[in-house]
Every structure is written in structure tokens, then in C-alpha cells.
Scaffold this active site. Structure first.
Site, PDB file in Angstrom:
ATOM      1  N   ASP A   1     -33.541  56.136 -24.191  1.00  0.00           N
ATOM      2  CA  ASP A   1     -33.428  54.337 -24.010  1.00  0.00           C
ATOM      3  C   ASP A   1     -33.638  53.848 -25.540  1.00  0.00           C
ATOM      4  O   ASP A   1     -34.090  54.460 -26.346  1.00  0.00           O
ATOM      5  CB  ASP A   1     -34.537  53.981 -23.207  1.00  0.00           C
ATOM      6  CG  ASP A   1     -34.510  52.474 -23.066  1.00  0.00           C
ATOM      7  OD1 ASP A   1     -33.503  51.926 -22.665  1.00  0.00           O
ATOM      8  OD2 ASP A   1     -35.458  51.802 -22.651  1.00  0.00           O
TER       9      ASP A   1
ATOM     10  N   ASP B   1     -34.566  49.826 -26.019  1.00  0.00           N
ATOM     11  CA  ASP B   1     -35.739  48.965 -26.365  1.00  0.00           C
ATOM     12  C   ASP B   1     -36.923  49.679 -25.892  1.00  0.00           C
ATOM     13  O   ASP B   1     -37.094  50.304 -24.496  1.00  0.00           O
ATOM     14  CB  ASP B   1     -35.694  47.898 -25.582  1.00  0.00           C
ATOM     15  CG  ASP B   1     -34.455  46.916 -26.090  1.00  0.00           C
ATOM     16  OD1 ASP B   1     -34.370  46.692 -27.170  1.00  0.00           O
ATOM     17  OD2 ASP B   1     -33.553  46.400 -25.086  1.00  0.00           O
TER      18      ASP B   1
END
Length: 259
Positions: free
Chosen positions: A13, A15
Site C-alpha cells: 500500500d 499511504d
């Protein structure tokens, strides 16, 4: 339990794992550098459908993180891939930004508000009540409802913002029709991403900061999962879920030696 095979490809991922509020998380640069040097296929994933991979490449580069365009996988790309598989050359009424409209143009979709096959809802900086009203009417008239991701809120410097999932709930309430979500935690996003880089779930790992999206999607796609504590999920919250990550680490810096 049989021992897992060595990790040959990585999905992470963005963020909360690589960056936080526009600032690189310590260790992110070293992790990405090690990945590039290893030659192992990898993807940086985001449920945010606003930006194209080229946009995200430029934004990350300004932060000092070098991620090739082809190594970025967004919920907009996963949505476009899904629609291309389901109904090639279709039509859609889109609420979203360039990341989503570009992905749909690239698969040959026509964007229209005249009897579209689909209403596709994505992230946007300003949700228009007029656009939402049109979406409700088109869905009531038979258009199928697709949503890039179920995230109900998104981050900002001022605090949480209503996001795609919240707007989808409004449209669902008005139509009685629930959308199909293409992004995390749907393992479809992970599997289409793995296919894009020619990787297999048995030898892949997913790194994320959220139990309810990243870890869940990685687990359901058959991958090893690593939860980092630099984002939304806190250590004491892990036990609230009926599933667990393969391993919990403080940050991406702890995984550099695993590449």
C-alpha cells in the site's frame, strides 16, 4: 502447517506504508531501492482513483521515492480491468477524476450520460449533487452500479473527508442498489495486480497499514501479509479482527532485509 515459499514479489500500500501526509516514511526509500536492485516484480497499490500512475510517479518522485509507472496499481486500473473483462467496449457515466476517466478511455470505453451500461463512482475532490442525482436516475433506469473502492473517509490536513464509500452509501440509499466495489478489500484488485506483473499469490506478500483493507485483501488473495504500524491500525486493534496478518512490524524499514 506447511512452511510458506520464499517471497518472490511484493505488493505494498502507499499511504501509511511508504508516505504519510505527503512525507516519506523512514525506510521507504531503502525498501524501494532494494526492490529495484533485486529485480523482483513489485507493485505500489492505492485505493485512491484520482490520479493516473504517471501522476503518482511524479508525486512520489518529488518526495524522493522512485517508483516506475508500471509498478503503480490503482483502484481505477482495477475497475477498468474488471469492466473490460465483463463488457468490452462498453459505456459508462463516470463520477471521478483523471485517474478513473483515463483508465476507462484506455480500455476503449465511451463516457456518456445517455443509457450507459454502468455508473462508475470514484474519488473526486468535489462531489457534485447534480452528478449524484444523475447517477441515481441512471441506476434507476437500469445502469449497473460500480464503485472503485469502499473507503468511507479519506485523509486531509484538516481531518477526515467523506470519500467514495460514503457517497456510494448515499446513492445506494436513493436507489436500493448496492455497488460492486473493485478496490481493496476485494481480492480482485490484488489478483489483477499480480497478473499484471506475472506474479503468483503463493510467492507474494502484501504490506499494508489497515487490517480491514490491506491485510484482508492480501489474505483472501492467498498472499503473506505484513501489517505496519505507521498508518491507521494500532497494535491493540489487531485483536478486534477475526483474522491476523502473517507478521506485524513497526514500519517498512523492518522489511528491507526481507527483500
Amino acid at each position: 502447517m506447511a512452511e510458506r515459499r520464499p517471497i518472490e514479489s511484493w505488493l505494498t500500500d502507499m499511504d501509511g506504508v511508504l508516505i504519510h501526509e505527503g512525507v516519506p516514511i523512514p525506510g521507504a526509500d531503502a525498501f524501494l531501492k532494494k526492490l529495484r536492485e533485486s529485480g523482483k516484480p513489485f507493485l505500489v497499490l492505492t485505493n485512491n482513483s484520482i490520479y493516473t500512475p504517471r501522476d503518482l510517479h511524479a508525486r512520489l518522485r518529488r518526495m524522493g521515492l522512485d517508483v516506475p509507472v508500471e509498478s503503480i496499481w490503482t483502484s481505477a486500473l482495477a475497475t477498468a480491468q474488471f469492466l473490460d473483462d465483463q463488457r468490452p467496449g462498453g459505456t459508462a457515466y463516470v463520477i471521478g477524476e483523471a485517474g478513473l476517466t483515463t483508465a476507462l478511455h484506455d480500455i476503449g470505453y465511451v463516457l456518456t450520460d445517455h443509457e450507459p451500461d454502468y455508473v462508475v463512482l470514484g474519488e473526486t475532490r468535489t462531489y457534485s449533487f447534480e452528478a449524484m442525482t444523475k447517477a441515481v436516475r441512471l441506476i434507476n433506469d437500469g445502469a449497473r452500479f460500480i464503485c472503485t473502492n469502499p473507503d468511507e473517509t479519506g485523509p486531509s490536513t484538516e481531518g477526515p473527508l467523506p470519500a467514495t464509500g460514503a457517497v456510494a452509501a448515499l446513492i445506494t440509499k436513493a436507489t436500493g442498489k448496492s455497488p460492486y466495489f473493485a478496490g481493496k478489500p476485494n481480492p480482485l484488485m490484488m489478483r489483477t495486480g499480480l497478473n499484471a506483473i506475472g506474479a503468483h499469490s503463493e510467492t507474494s506478500a502484501m504490506i499494508g497499514d489497515r487490517m480491514d483493507t490491506d491485510v484482508l485483501a492480501g489474505m483472501e488473495a492467498g498472499m503473506q501479509t505484513f501489517l505496519v504500524l505507521t498508518g491507521l491500525t494500532r497494535p491493540e486493534q489487531v485483536e478486534n479482527f477475526p483474522y491476523r496478518p502473517s507478521k506485524i512490524v513497526e514500519s517498512i524499514a523492518d522489511l528491507v532485509d526481507r527483500v
